[in-house]
Design a protein around this motif. Structure first.
Motif, PDB file in Angstrom:
ATOM      1  N   HIS A 186       0.813  -1.222   0.000  1.00 59.10           N
ATOM      2  CA  HIS A 186       0.000   0.000   0.000  1.00 59.10           C
ATOM      3  C   HIS A 186       0.843   1.268   0.000  1.00 59.10           C
ATOM      4  N   ARG A 187       2.020   1.244   0.572  1.00 57.88           N
ATOM      5  CA  ARG A 187       2.842   2.449   0.558  1.00 57.88           C
ATOM      6  C   ARG A 187       3.321   2.792  -0.848  1.00 57.88           C
ATOM      7  N   VAL A 188       3.577   1.769  -1.635  1.00 50.43           N
ATOM      8  CA  VAL A 188       3.954   2.014  -3.029  1.00 50.43           C
ATOM      9  C   VAL A 188       2.743   2.508  -3.813  1.00 50.43           C
ATOM     10  N   VAL A 189       1.615   1.829  -3.669  1.00 48.74           N
ATOM     11  CA  VAL A 189       0.404   2.206  -4.394  1.00 48.74           C
ATOM     12  C   VAL A 189      -0.006   3.644  -4.051  1.00 48.74           C
ATOM     13  N   ASP A 190       0.182   4.026  -2.792  1.00 43.58           N
ATOM     14  CA  ASP A 190      -0.172   5.379  -2.361  1.00 43.58           C
ATOM     15  C   ASP A 190       0.921   6.410  -2.666  1.00 43.58           C
ATOM     16  N   GLY A 191       2.032   5.971  -3.232  1.00 38.00           N
ATOM     17  CA  GLY A 191       3.109   6.884  -3.606  1.00 38.00           C
ATOM     18  C   GLY A 191       3.866   7.484  -2.439  1.00 38.00           C
ATOM     19  N   LYS A 192       3.907   6.770  -1.311  1.00 42.70           N
ATOM     20  CA  LYS A 192       4.496   7.338  -0.103  1.00 42.70           C
ATOM     21  C   LYS A 192       5.986   7.059   0.058  1.00 42.70           C
ATOM     22  N   ASN A 193       6.526   6.089  -0.661  1.00 41.70           N
ATOM     23  CA  ASN A 193       7.941   5.763  -0.456  1.00 41.70           C
ATOM     24  C   ASN A 193       8.670   5.568  -1.784  1.00 41.70           C
TER      25      ASN A 193
END
Length: 237
Positions: A186-193
């Protein structure tokens, strides 16, 4: 489309793959059942071959650290053939570290060492000729601090090798992943990392280059613009 193999045996509600306190419990739950495969989660059997090629071309290091080692597939593949290299594996999961240590002892691999550590605050007080971090930054909060922490582990003249999520990874995962796998990343999908060559260059004041290109691996099916992997050599001084 290039692919990443996700170790995701649990329903999404149970598998929150971030490096927070509850993640230690979830990854331990995963590894404690003993049903995971001892494979590299990117590239599978190709990754030990590429790492062996790196050793052959650049010389076997005296010390090698794998951060987020999981079941340490590449390390176990190389350790018997490089007895003079000290292999260190670090992971957030106590369960997989204990399993790896038991497996190394059973195989008589005295050059393999394992301990619990997690990014970005690793708490490792030694430095290494090669630091290797694959299929780990997908799950890490504080990705800038994590990249700096990895580079800090490298001895002068040594190498850092790592892969990372970028905007193409985000677009691929957003289009392809559903359910528990989407939650896992989810962090990748949400563009957070997300990272880029430019961001890495800014963070480390060093020029990243393609590990895939260095290893003549650009034609492999899992290699694409959504699976970047880079290496950097730390200056001697």
């Amino acid at each position: 489309m290039s692919t990443v193999r996700a170790a995701c045996p649990k329903p999404a509600a149970q598998m929150n793959a971030t490096y927070a306190d509850d993640t230690v419990i979830e990854w331990n739950d995963f590894y404690e059942n003993g049903e995971y495969e001892r494979i590299a989660y990117i590239g599978e059997e190709a990754m030990p071959k590429l790492l062996r090629r790196f050793f052959e071309r650049h010389g076997a290091p005296e010390s090698f650290a794998s951060i987020g080692c999981g079941p340490a597939a590449a390390e176990f593949a190389l350790a018997p053939d490089y007895p003079d290299t000290a292999f260190y594996g670090y992971d957030i999961s106590e369960a997989v570290i204990e399993d790896n240590a038991t497996h190394a002892a059973r195989e008589g691999l005295s050059n393999m060492h394992f301990d619990v550590a997690s990014l970005p605050n690793l708490g490792i007080d030694r430095r290494f000729d090669v630091v290797y971090c694959l299929a780990t930054l997908y799950f890490v909060d504080g990705v800038d601090d994590s990249v700096n922490a990895l580079y800090d582990l490298v001895k002068p003249g040594g190498y850092l090798i790592f892969n990372y999520p970028n905007r193409y990874t985000m677009w691929t995962f957003d289009a392809a992943f559903e359910g528990s796998r989407r939650d896992l990343f989810h962090r990748v999908v949400d563009g957070k990392n997300l990272l880029s060559y430019e961001r890495i260059r800014h963070l480390l004041d060093a020029n990243p280059k393609s590990y895939w290109k260095l290893m003549d691996a650009e034609a492999l099916p899992f290699v694409g613009r959504d699976t970047p992997c880079v290496y950097l050599r730390k200056p001697e001084n």
